[in-house]
Write a protein that holds these residues in place. Structure first.
Motif, mmCIF file in Angstrom:
data_model
loop_
_atom_site.group_PDB
_atom_site.id
_atom_site.type_symbol
_atom_site.label_atom_id
_atom_site.label_comp_id
_atom_site.label_asym_id
_atom_site.label_seq_id
_atom_site.Cartn_x
_atom_site.Cartn_y
_atom_site.Cartn_z
ATOM 1 N N LYS A 5 34.603 -25.917 44.819
ATOM 2 C CA LYS A 5 35.686 -25.601 45.738
ATOM 3 C C LYS A 5 36.306 -24.451 44.920
ATOM 4 O O LYS A 5 36.678 -23.207 45.613
ATOM 5 C CB LYS A 5 36.591 -26.426 46.054
ATOM 6 C CG LYS A 5 37.610 -26.059 46.975
ATOM 7 C CD LYS A 5 38.471 -27.388 47.330
ATOM 8 C CE LYS A 5 39.392 -26.922 48.889
ATOM 9 N NZ LYS A 5 40.346 -25.946 48.638
ATOM 10 N N CYS A 8 34.205 -21.175 44.852
ATOM 11 C CA CYS A 8 34.286 -20.477 45.993
ATOM 12 C C CYS A 8 35.429 -19.664 46.351
ATOM 13 O O CYS A 8 35.528 -18.574 46.641
ATOM 14 C CB CYS A 8 33.874 -21.361 47.229
ATOM 15 S SG CYS A 8 32.344 -22.244 47.252
ATOM 16 N N ASN A 12 35.626 -15.763 46.532
ATOM 17 C CA ASN A 12 36.205 -14.857 47.767
ATOM 18 C C ASN A 12 37.286 -14.006 47.589
ATOM 19 O O ASN A 12 37.597 -13.585 48.575
ATOM 20 C CB ASN A 12 36.190 -15.991 48.984
ATOM 21 C CG ASN A 12 35.162 -16.653 49.468
ATOM 22 O OD1 ASN A 12 34.476 -15.706 49.879
ATOM 23 N ND2 ASN A 12 34.775 -17.814 49.205
ATOM 24 N N LYS A 63 21.996 -22.264 44.965
ATOM 25 C CA LYS A 63 22.608 -21.432 45.937
ATOM 26 C C LYS A 63 22.541 -19.949 45.926
ATOM 27 O O LYS A 63 21.752 -19.461 46.983
ATOM 28 C CB LYS A 63 24.063 -21.735 46.126
ATOM 29 C CG LYS A 63 24.566 -21.056 47.378
ATOM 30 C CD LYS A 63 26.086 -21.338 47.654
ATOM 31 C CE LYS A 63 26.826 -20.608 48.909
ATOM 32 N NZ LYS A 63 28.119 -20.977 49.192
ATOM 33 N N GLY A 78 33.427 -12.856 48.316
ATOM 34 C CA GLY A 78 32.459 -13.877 48.539
ATOM 35 C C GLY A 78 30.840 -13.470 48.503
ATOM 36 O O GLY A 78 29.994 -14.274 48.512
#
Length: 105
Positions: A5, A8, A12, A63, A78
């Motif tokens: 988390k 990210c 971003n 990813k 992001g």
């Protein structure tokens, strides 16, 4: 290192974030460490530099389709805006970061 988390949230940001996907056993990755330190000193707060150990964070590596280390990916809002595998000279990293700090997304 940043949790999923947190990772990210960091990438971003409007501020460019250079992510070094590395492994502790990787010789070229160890060569990148002083280059990243030099780059960080030159760019100051224009961008953040994160190191992500692919052995400890396989989901992040997967990813972003990191197949080899070191792989450097520059994120802005992001989105990956630049990537390269292998050892990258400090002047090239600085140039890429400056290019993406001058552009407004």
């Amino acid at each position: 290192m940043a949790s999923g988390k947190k990772f990210c949230e960091l990438i971003n940001s409007d501020q460019p974030v250079l992510v070094d996907f590395y492994a502790t056993w990787c010789g070229p990755c160890q060569m990148m460490q002083p280059i990243l330190q030099e780059t960080a000193a030159k760019i100051g707060d224009k961008a953040k530099i994160l190191k992500v150990d692919v052995d400890k964070n396989p989901l992040a590596a997967s990813k972003y389709q990191v197949r080899g280390v070191p792989t450097l990916i520059l994120f802005r809002n992001g989105q990956p805006v630049w990537r390269q595998s292998g050892v990258v000279p400090a002047h090239q990293l600085e140039q890429v970061i400056r290019q993406h700090t001058l552009e407004k997304a």
